[in-house]
Design a protein around this motif. Structure first.
Motif, PDB file in Angstrom:
ATOM      1  N   MET A  47       0.856  -1.183   0.000  1.00  0.00           N
ATOM      2  CA  MET A  47       0.000   0.000   0.000  1.00  0.00           C
ATOM      3  C   MET A  47       0.893   1.235   0.000  1.00  0.00           C
ATOM      4  SD  MET A  47      -3.383  -0.810   0.502  1.00  0.00           S
ATOM      5  CE  MET A  47      -4.095   0.328   1.672  1.00  0.00           C
ATOM      6  N   VAL A  48       0.513   2.233  -0.786  1.00  0.00           N
ATOM      7  CA  VAL A  48       1.337   3.431  -0.943  1.00  0.00           C
ATOM      8  C   VAL A  48       0.443   4.663  -0.856  1.00  0.00           C
ATOM      9  CG1 VAL A  48       2.963   4.661  -2.418  1.00  0.00           C
ATOM     10  CG2 VAL A  48       2.868   2.180  -2.507  1.00  0.00           C
ATOM     11  N   GLU A  49       0.868   5.657  -0.081  1.00  0.00           N
ATOM     12  CA  GLU A  49       0.238   6.972  -0.098  1.00  0.00           C
ATOM     13  C   GLU A  49       1.026   7.839  -1.069  1.00  0.00           C
ATOM     14  OE1 GLU A  49      -0.169   8.707   3.723  1.00  0.00           O
ATOM     15  OE2 GLU A  49      -1.939   7.539   4.247  1.00  0.00           O
ATOM     16  N   VAL A  50       0.361   8.335  -2.099  1.00  0.00           N
ATOM     17  CA  VAL A  50       1.031   9.090  -3.153  1.00  0.00           C
ATOM     18  C   VAL A  50       0.932  10.580  -2.842  1.00  0.00           C
ATOM     19  CG1 VAL A  50       1.143   9.563  -5.617  1.00  0.00           C
ATOM     20  CG2 VAL A  50       0.450   7.300  -4.813  1.00  0.00           C
ATOM     21  N   PRO A  51       2.061  11.278  -2.663  1.00  0.00           N
ATOM     22  CA  PRO A  51       2.026  12.718  -2.420  1.00  0.00           C
ATOM     23  C   PRO A  51       2.055  13.500  -3.729  1.00  0.00           C
ATOM     24  CG  PRO A  51       4.251  11.904  -2.088  1.00  0.00           C
ATOM     25  CD  PRO A  51       3.424  10.717  -2.498  1.00  0.00           C
ATOM     26  N   CYS A  52       1.433  14.659  -3.708  1.00  0.00           N
ATOM     27  CA  CYS A  52       1.399  15.527  -4.882  1.00  0.00           C
ATOM     28  C   CYS A  52       2.542  16.541  -4.789  1.00  0.00           C
ATOM     29  CB  CYS A  52       0.063  16.247  -4.965  1.00  0.00           C
ATOM     30  SG  CYS A  52      -0.088  17.357  -6.378  1.00  0.00           S
ATOM     31  N   PRO A  53       3.311  16.714  -5.860  1.00  0.00           N
ATOM     32  CA  PRO A  53       4.449  17.644  -5.792  1.00  0.00           C
ATOM     33  C   PRO A  53       4.049  19.109  -5.932  1.00  0.00           C
ATOM     34  CG  PRO A  53       4.366  16.639  -7.960  1.00  0.00           C
ATOM     35  CD  PRO A  53       3.264  15.997  -7.148  1.00  0.00           C
ATOM     36  N   TYR A  54       2.756  19.404  -6.104  1.00  0.00           N
ATOM     37  CA  TYR A  54       2.302  20.792  -6.272  1.00  0.00           C
ATOM     38  C   TYR A  54       1.487  21.227  -5.069  1.00  0.00           C
ATOM     39  CZ  TYR A  54       3.202  19.397 -11.094  1.00  0.00           C
ATOM     40  OH  TYR A  54       3.778  18.902 -12.235  1.00  0.00           O
ATOM     41  N   GLY A  55       1.444  22.538  -4.858  1.00  0.00           N
ATOM     42  CA  GLY A  55       0.560  23.121  -3.875  1.00  0.00           C
ATOM     43  C   GLY A  55      -0.448  23.994  -4.580  1.00  0.00           C
ATOM     44  N   GLY A  56      -1.721  23.816  -4.240  1.00  0.00           N
ATOM     45  CA  GLY A  56      -2.763  24.594  -4.898  1.00  0.00           C
ATOM     46  C   GLY A  56      -4.134  24.018  -4.613  1.00  0.00           C
ATOM     47  N   VAL A  57      -5.054  24.191  -5.581  1.00  0.00           N
ATOM     48  CA  VAL A  57      -6.440  23.750  -5.427  1.00  0.00           C
ATOM     49  C   VAL A  57      -6.699  22.588  -6.372  1.00  0.00           C
ATOM     50  CG1 VAL A  57      -8.862  24.426  -5.625  1.00  0.00           C
ATOM     51  CG2 VAL A  57      -7.190  26.059  -4.762  1.00  0.00           C
ATOM     52  N   VAL A  58      -7.262  21.515  -5.829  1.00  0.00           N
ATOM     53  CA  VAL A  58      -7.601  20.351  -6.646  1.00  0.00           C
ATOM     54  C   VAL A  58      -8.802  20.703  -7.522  1.00  0.00           C
ATOM     55  CG1 VAL A  58      -8.346  17.942  -6.616  1.00  0.00           C
ATOM     56  CG2 VAL A  58      -6.742  18.775  -4.888  1.00  0.00           C
ATOM     57  N   THR A  59      -8.620  20.573  -8.846  1.00  0.00           N
ATOM     58  CA  THR A  59      -9.712  20.905  -9.764  1.00  0.00           C
ATOM     59  C   THR A  59     -10.385  19.684 -10.369  1.00  0.00           C
ATOM     60  OG1 THR A  59      -8.139  21.093 -11.595  1.00  0.00           O
ATOM     61  CG2 THR A  59      -8.636  23.106 -10.360  1.00  0.00           C
ATOM     62  N   ALA A  60      -9.724  18.521 -10.343  1.00  0.00           N
ATOM     63  CA  ALA A  60     -10.341  17.309 -10.890  1.00  0.00           C
ATOM     64  C   ALA A  60      -9.596  16.093 -10.374  1.00  0.00           C
ATOM     65  CB  ALA A  60     -10.331  17.320 -12.420  1.00  0.00           C
ATOM     66  N   ARG A  61     -10.334  14.979 -10.219  1.00  0.00           N
ATOM     67  CA  ARG A  61      -9.745  13.689  -9.883  1.00  0.00           C
ATOM     68  C   ARG A  61     -10.095  12.709 -10.994  1.00  0.00           C
ATOM     69  NH1 ARG A  61     -12.023  12.468  -3.915  1.00  0.00           N
ATOM     70  NH2 ARG A  61     -13.592  11.562  -5.301  1.00  0.00           N
ATOM     71  N   VAL A 122       6.761  27.245 -11.491  1.00  0.00           N
ATOM     72  CA  VAL A 122       5.718  26.637 -10.690  1.00  0.00           C
ATOM     73  C   VAL A 122       6.344  26.064  -9.442  1.00  0.00           C
ATOM     74  CG1 VAL A 122       4.009  24.793 -10.612  1.00  0.00           C
ATOM     75  CG2 VAL A 122       4.350  26.098 -12.710  1.00  0.00           C
ATOM     76  N   GLU A 123       5.733  26.312  -8.308  1.00  0.00           N
ATOM     77  CA  GLU A 123       6.287  25.772  -7.075  1.00  0.00           C
ATOM     78  C   GLU A 123       5.909  24.315  -6.941  1.00  0.00           C
ATOM     79  OE1 GLU A 123       6.165  26.479  -2.254  1.00  0.00           O
ATOM     80  OE2 GLU A 123       4.926  27.656  -3.591  1.00  0.00           O
ATOM     81  N   SER A 124       6.909  23.469  -6.808  1.00  0.00           N
ATOM     82  CA  SER A 124       6.680  22.042  -6.560  1.00  0.00           C
ATOM     83  C   SER A 124       7.863  21.512  -5.797  1.00  0.00           C
ATOM     84  CB  SER A 124       6.519  21.261  -7.873  1.00  0.00           C
ATOM     85  OG  SER A 124       7.747  21.198  -8.557  1.00  0.00           O
ATOM     86  N   SER A 125       7.723  20.274  -5.280  1.00  0.00           N
ATOM     87  CA  SER A 125       8.797  19.726  -4.468  1.00  0.00           C
ATOM     88  C   SER A 125      10.013  19.398  -5.304  1.00  0.00           C
ATOM     89  CB  SER A 125       8.313  18.466  -3.757  1.00  0.00           C
ATOM     90  OG  SER A 125       8.084  17.441  -4.706  1.00  0.00           O
ATOM     91  N   GLY A 126       9.792  19.080  -6.606  1.00  0.00           N
ATOM     92  CA  GLY A 126      10.906  18.704  -7.448  1.00  0.00           C
ATOM     93  C   GLY A 126      11.333  17.274  -7.249  1.00  0.00           C
ATOM     94  N   ASN A 127      10.666  16.519  -6.398  1.00  0.00           N
ATOM     95  CA  ASN A 127      11.038  15.139  -6.134  1.00  0.00           C
ATOM     96  C   ASN A 127      10.086  14.213  -6.857  1.00  0.00           C
ATOM     97  OD1 ASN A 127      13.112  15.877  -4.393  1.00  0.00           O
ATOM     98  ND2 ASN A 127      11.674  16.104  -2.699  1.00  0.00           N
ATOM     99  N   VAL A 128      10.610  13.402  -7.739  1.00  0.00           N
ATOM    100  CA  VAL A 128       9.777  12.464  -8.475  1.00  0.00           C
ATOM    101  C   VAL A 128       9.564  11.231  -7.617  1.00  0.00           C
ATOM    102  CG1 VAL A 128       9.583  11.078 -10.551  1.00  0.00           C
ATOM    103  CG2 VAL A 128      10.676  13.303 -10.651  1.00  0.00           C
ATOM    104  N   LEU A 129       8.317  10.849  -7.406  1.00  0.00           N
ATOM    105  CA  LEU A 129       7.993   9.717  -6.556  1.00  0.00           C
ATOM    106  C   LEU A 129       8.421   8.418  -7.213  1.00  0.00           C
ATOM    107  CD1 LEU A 129       6.430   8.572  -4.081  1.00  0.00           C
ATOM    108  CD2 LEU A 129       4.474   8.386  -5.596  1.00  0.00           C
ATOM    109  N   VAL A 130       9.275   7.684  -6.539  1.00  0.00           N
ATOM    110  CA  VAL A 130       9.600   6.322  -6.955  1.00  0.00           C
ATOM    111  C   VAL A 130       9.513   5.467  -5.711  1.00  0.00           C
ATOM    112  CG1 VAL A 130      11.327   4.774  -7.908  1.00  0.00           C
ATOM    113  CG2 VAL A 130      11.099   7.058  -8.843  1.00  0.00           C
ATOM    114  N   GLY A 131       8.458   4.715  -5.545  1.00  0.00           N
ATOM    115  CA  GLY A 131       8.316   3.831  -4.403  1.00  0.00           C
ATOM    116  C   GLY A 131       7.461   4.427  -3.317  1.00  0.00           C
ATOM    117  N   TYR A 132       8.003   5.279  -2.471  1.00  0.00           N
ATOM    118  CA  TYR A 132       7.260   5.687  -1.299  1.00  0.00           C
ATOM    119  C   TYR A 132       7.325   7.164  -0.998  1.00  0.00           C
ATOM    120  CZ  TYR A 132       6.144   0.988  -0.749  1.00  0.00           C
ATOM    121  OH  TYR A 132       5.624  -0.253  -0.993  1.00  0.00           O
TER     122      TYR A 132
END
Length: 495
Positions: A47-61, A122-132
């Motif tokens: 099981m994995v919790e996927v983080p989003c690298p952006y900060g803002g408002v969710v407009t669609a899932r 664009v402000e983002s973490s810059g970290n590409v998720l691989v694994g966890y």
């Protein structure tokens, strides 16, 4: 002006190509921070919790709970505040989507979707998720102002159309906050029967809702008022729980005729169960396996374990399990018979003997059979192996095992005696070369020192790849295991 960026399902590592959405952690319109987990997914590994690298408002899932998405498919879109440099933002979106990431090295790279030090990025973490998940936050990031972004979204951002869904009647006294459930099977079972998990009181530790709690609620609903519901659970209105539809399917009979089944159930092989099915099928196709077994008198081993666990005072440590002792015996046997700590390279037509022993052990969980791996078991004593087995078992039951903890094994120990059976012919955990099976330890008549006595007897079975060794080597390995079980002092030679 705000800009809508698309966040795609990233590469989750270990060659995984798809994941099932278990639970959305955000809704459309929610404000999310950088690296905030937005969805919980289940892969064939964990099981994995996927983080989003952006900060803002969710407009669609994209995707409902229970649906599967391939790597690179859109997960959600986020409206973020940007400056004048649109090119930098587009480049950042491509990097953070993870569609091109393929290894662990990408997990810590800053790339072009960096901290946003430039005015147009664009402000983002810059970290590409691989694994966890992404790594630690980058220093001195420019903060998103959620209020300003949220206010600008209706006028500037084209929000993806939302398909209207009939909302159920509100359940009174719903408990806010996260639901105390860790098993996706429990959630799925509750969804199938329209149960609100927030109305259940869990019987597990710290109020954890277990499968038994959900099944008890289902039975209570099926029996109406004749059976009490679990504490805190409100029964839905009459007719709110739909009966499952029985879909007739054609079933081939033993005589070759096709008959109509009235309630056949189709269960998808996906997630952990699908991965296990693929691996076992491949093992049967590729590995010419053979099995040998022997009964052993485990009375002295059980006495040695009792003596270890009876030590008091400063020398006392954690309790040593039978599985830990058997694992230590396996590492000693593999040091004597390294042929069984091997794998076969089909393309090169070579047997590859591996220097380290990464010992897997079979663990049954609600998500199915998993095989956590104790790394470098050859360098551990029984106490250290036991502590690691306990940690991995707890993580397996909670669904927290990482892909790294489920892969890379070189030999597997399978204690099926916990199911109350004596023997088995285990299927080798591909691409390993052998697996030791251990049955239950039970009192049996045994000839001991020339006389009939009641002893603690266990059946040991070894399934091995006949390409890596012949029966003589396999028999010598199994006989050494049995000798250590019958006379634990034999292990002193290797300590």
């Amino acid at each position: 002006m705000p800009q809508v960026l698309e966040f795609k399902l990233p590469d989750l590592g270990e060659g995984l190509t798809e994941a099932e959405i278990v639970r959305w952690l955000v809704e459309v319109g929610d404000v999310v921070a950088i690296d905030q987990p937005v969805v919980e997914v289940e892969t064939a590994k964990a099981m994995v919790e996927v983080p989003c690298p952006y900060g803002g408002v969710v407009t669609a899932r994209f995707g409902d709970e229970g649906s599967e998405l391939p790597v690179g498919a859109p997960l959600l879109t986020v409206a973020v505040s940007v400056g004048a440099d649109a090119g930098a933002s587009e480049e950042g979106a491509g990097t953070a989507s993870g569609s091109g990431s393929g290894g662990a090295g990408a997990a810590s790279g800053s790339g072009s979707a960096g901290a946003g030090s430039g005015s147009g990025e664009v402000e983002s973490s810059g970290n590409v998720l691989v694994g966890y998940g992404t790594g630690a936050p980058v220093a001195r990031r420019r903060r998103v102002r959620p209020t300003a972004v949220a206010a600008a979204v209706p006028a500037r951002v084209p929000v993806a159309p939302v398909v209207p869904v009939a909302a159920p009647d509100p359940v009174p006294d719903a408990v806010p906050g996260p639901v105390a459930v860790v098993s996706p099977l429990v959630r799925k079972l509750a969804r199938q029967h329209d149960l609100d998990l927030r109305k259940l009181s869990g019987s597990g530790r710290d109020g954890l809702i277990l499968r038994a709690d959900v099944e008890s609620a289902i039975r209570a609903l099926a029996e109406g008022t004749s059976a009490p519901l679990p504490a805190g659970f409100a029964a839905p209105a009459a007719g709110a729980v739909p009966e499952p539809e029985a879909v007739p399917v054609s079933v081939a009979s033993s005589a070759g005729r096709t008959v109509e089944g009235s309630a056949a159930q189709r269960i998808p092989l996906r997630g952990v169960r699908g991965a296990v099915a693929d691996k076992l099928s491949r093992s049967r196709r590729e590995i010419p396996d053979a099995t040998c077994w022997v009964d052993a008198d485990a009375t002295e081993l059980m006495a040695a374990r009792a003596a270890m666990n009876s030590v008091a005072g400063p020398a006392a440590g954690p309790k040593v399990s039978v599985l830990a002792l058997l694992a230590r015996i396996c590492t000693a046997a593999l040091a004597r018979f390294p042929e069984l700590n091997s794998t076969v390279d089909l393309e090169a037509r070579e047997v590859v003997r591996l220097p380290e022993v990464h010992l897997g052990f079979a663990a049954q969980t609600e998500r199915g059979l998993v095989v956590p791996v104790v790394r470098d078991a050859q360098a551990r004593n029984a106490e250290s192996i036991g502590a690691e087995i306990a940690r991995l078992t707890e993580a397996a039951r909670a669904g927290r095992l990482t892909p790294a903890e489920l892969t890379g094994g070189t030999f597997t120990l399978n204690n099926y005696g916990v199911f109350g059976v004596d023997g088995s012919t285990p299927i080798i955990n591909h691409p390993e070369a052998a697996m030791l099976g251990v049955g239950r330890i039970v009192p049996k008549p045994w000839v001991y020192q020339g006389e009939l006595a009641v002893r603690q007897v266990v059946q040991l079975s070894l399934t091995f790849d006949h390409r890596v060794c012949d029966g003589g080597t396999a028999g010598g390995f199994l006989r050494y295991i049995a000798d250590c079980v019958e006379q634990p002092a034999v292990l002193l030679r290797t300590l």
